[in-house]
Write a protein that holds these residues in place. Sequence first.
Motif: not given
Lengths: 562, 154
Positions: B149, B151-153
């Motif tokens: 899925p 992902q946060p950055r």
Amino acid sequence: MTDYVDAGEAIPHAQLSAVKGSAPATGNVDYDRIRNARSEPANWLTYYGTYDGQRYSDLNQINKDTVKRLSPAWVFQAGAVGMQSGASTYSFEASPLVVEGVMYVSGPDGRAWAIDAKTGQELWRYKHASPYDVSLCCGNVNRGLAVGHGKVYMYTLNAHLIALDATTGEKVWDVTNGDVRAGESGSVAPLIVKDMVICGSAGGEFGVRGHIDAFDAQTGERRWRRYTVPKPGEPGSETWGDDSQEAWQRGGANCWVTPTYDPDLELLFQGTGNPAPDFDGDVRPGDNLYTDSVVAIDVNTGEIRWHYQFTPHDLWDYDSTMENIVFERDGRKYVSHADKNGYFFTLDATNGELVKVFPFVDRITWGEITPDGKVTPKVYPDEEGVPVHFWPGPAGGKEWTHMAYSRNTGLMYIPVQEVGATATRRRREFKESIPYWGAGVAVDIEDFYGYVAAVDPLTGEEKWRWRNEYPMCASTLCTAGGLVFQGTPTGEFVALDEETGEKLWSFQCGSGHHSSPSTYEIDGRQYIAVPTGWGGWIEGFLPGLLGAAAGDALFVFALPEV
Amino acid sequence: MTTTSGDRAAELTDAGLDGQNKIALGRLLGTGTVGYAEEGSDGVMRATIRIPEDELRYDPGIIVFPHGGEIELTLINDDKNTHCAVIPSNGDPKFIWLVNHSKGTAKISLDGPGTYYYSSNSGNDEGRGLTGALVMGGEVPDHAKQDRPPQPRP
């Protein structure tokens, strides 16, 4: 003002050098030839010399009697132009390949060369432009090339698998195989098997999901990809027990060292890297398959046939990416592996059954593995902000640099690092491309030593050790001349007697060794080639030499011509 | 220690960091202007770079490209001294010699995303300020991304 002077169009930099621009065409290197590489010791056709990973050559002109006369035949200087990523961490870590007098070798910062293996003349060069800001956990390095099907294959820092024409160095195809925005990168030497090129990913310290891929050697079309962390529903996914079901997405298990291969079983033996975050296990409860494992992969399909996990639920950064050497004894086929966790494992190559496990280092405090393979962690960073010291440190009792197996003695020659470390757990949120360790880590800078150990892989008996003030951070090489070659962090390249460990010869190369030497023969003369240049992840494996001189020279040795 | 905040260019000027032989000997790297390449209908991205008189810098100092690919640069030396440019490109860096008051081109190929630095490798042009950045934006192709899925950055 007058019109501008016409400066023309920019030209290739190599045009302003003595590089010849082409290499002689060699005989075709195909699967059958690599499979039978042991039958042509004049060449070093594949990363380990042979598929089994033994790093053993039948050449014997340089032997216990003659080695004292071994001298430099030529030196190749890699050099650098302009600003490059990892400006202080570059290292010349490759294993040179040689085909019929032509050497193919890669260096830092996306560079590959064809070199006249007899004279050192640069025949062609290729430089893949590497982003200055690419995420690199462990330095600006590349571990080597694959040669075959008329091409040279390289995996670049920015995770492109490229194929070059072996005679010109011109690019034939280029496939993007990793996400640099997510922290993926490339450093592995590709492996040719059948009509495919095998290539594993790097980036475990940035919380990526590891994988190994197979590509059509002619076109670059991907044949299969095998993730080494299963997603929910796949076998092994039950070993990722976090409630949020997010840990697998960042699970690590990268395949950043070349696998060994058995053509009869048609299995790749791929070592896998640490789980992410490296030191904070609470966010990923469970054994975390297939991290810190050897996975036996069907080369035709990419399916995992069996696996053996060396460090379940790793809390010490104990990658198991390093080689799994294949050998036979009394009709049974084995794989042997010296793990970062300080234990040596010998498994049945057909099914992964544990045959023997024993410690190969002096100091192990992280935990214990019993003779039947039961793992008991003892010391680990489990409390936020509390420092914990353990041996071996995160670079391990042996790093990715390779041991060798002598077909003369039946012994494994292991480059051993005796270095501990202190880790202090510091939880952090995951963000793509940002290091995801879960701890602050300081590797010991005063208490360290190393040795080459000659070990029986089936009994665990240590026959001898050659002790050194500094840890061993380079690969060993065995030859039919009864010699074990080893580079040291302080620049010496030494030859040891394979039966006694006595040092028979040494040469100071001027910068530390962190590479894999190879050997070959041209016109009846044997050569030993070793890239040198201290760099890479020094803060992990030997910070006590962080201030040592860097370098990027390839030395080639031979006996004087009479 | 005191710190400043606000307009970056003004701060650099006030500190004497954006020119030759002010507070330091040379110009601080990375202090130039930002330019944007234009992508032609042929897919080639183009930009023009100048070397202003006595400033020992490329202008713009930073050029942003929407993605990696084929690039054509026009390089103009308006200085009264000779410089050059060694520019990263897949295969081999490209080299162009730029005598006083000259103009040339460079065709290069770079992957995206990522940042590449080029420079004038003559004397210490690189340290005095003649180091520029080519910044490729964009994402890797979908086939190169991981099966997971978003992902946060940072």
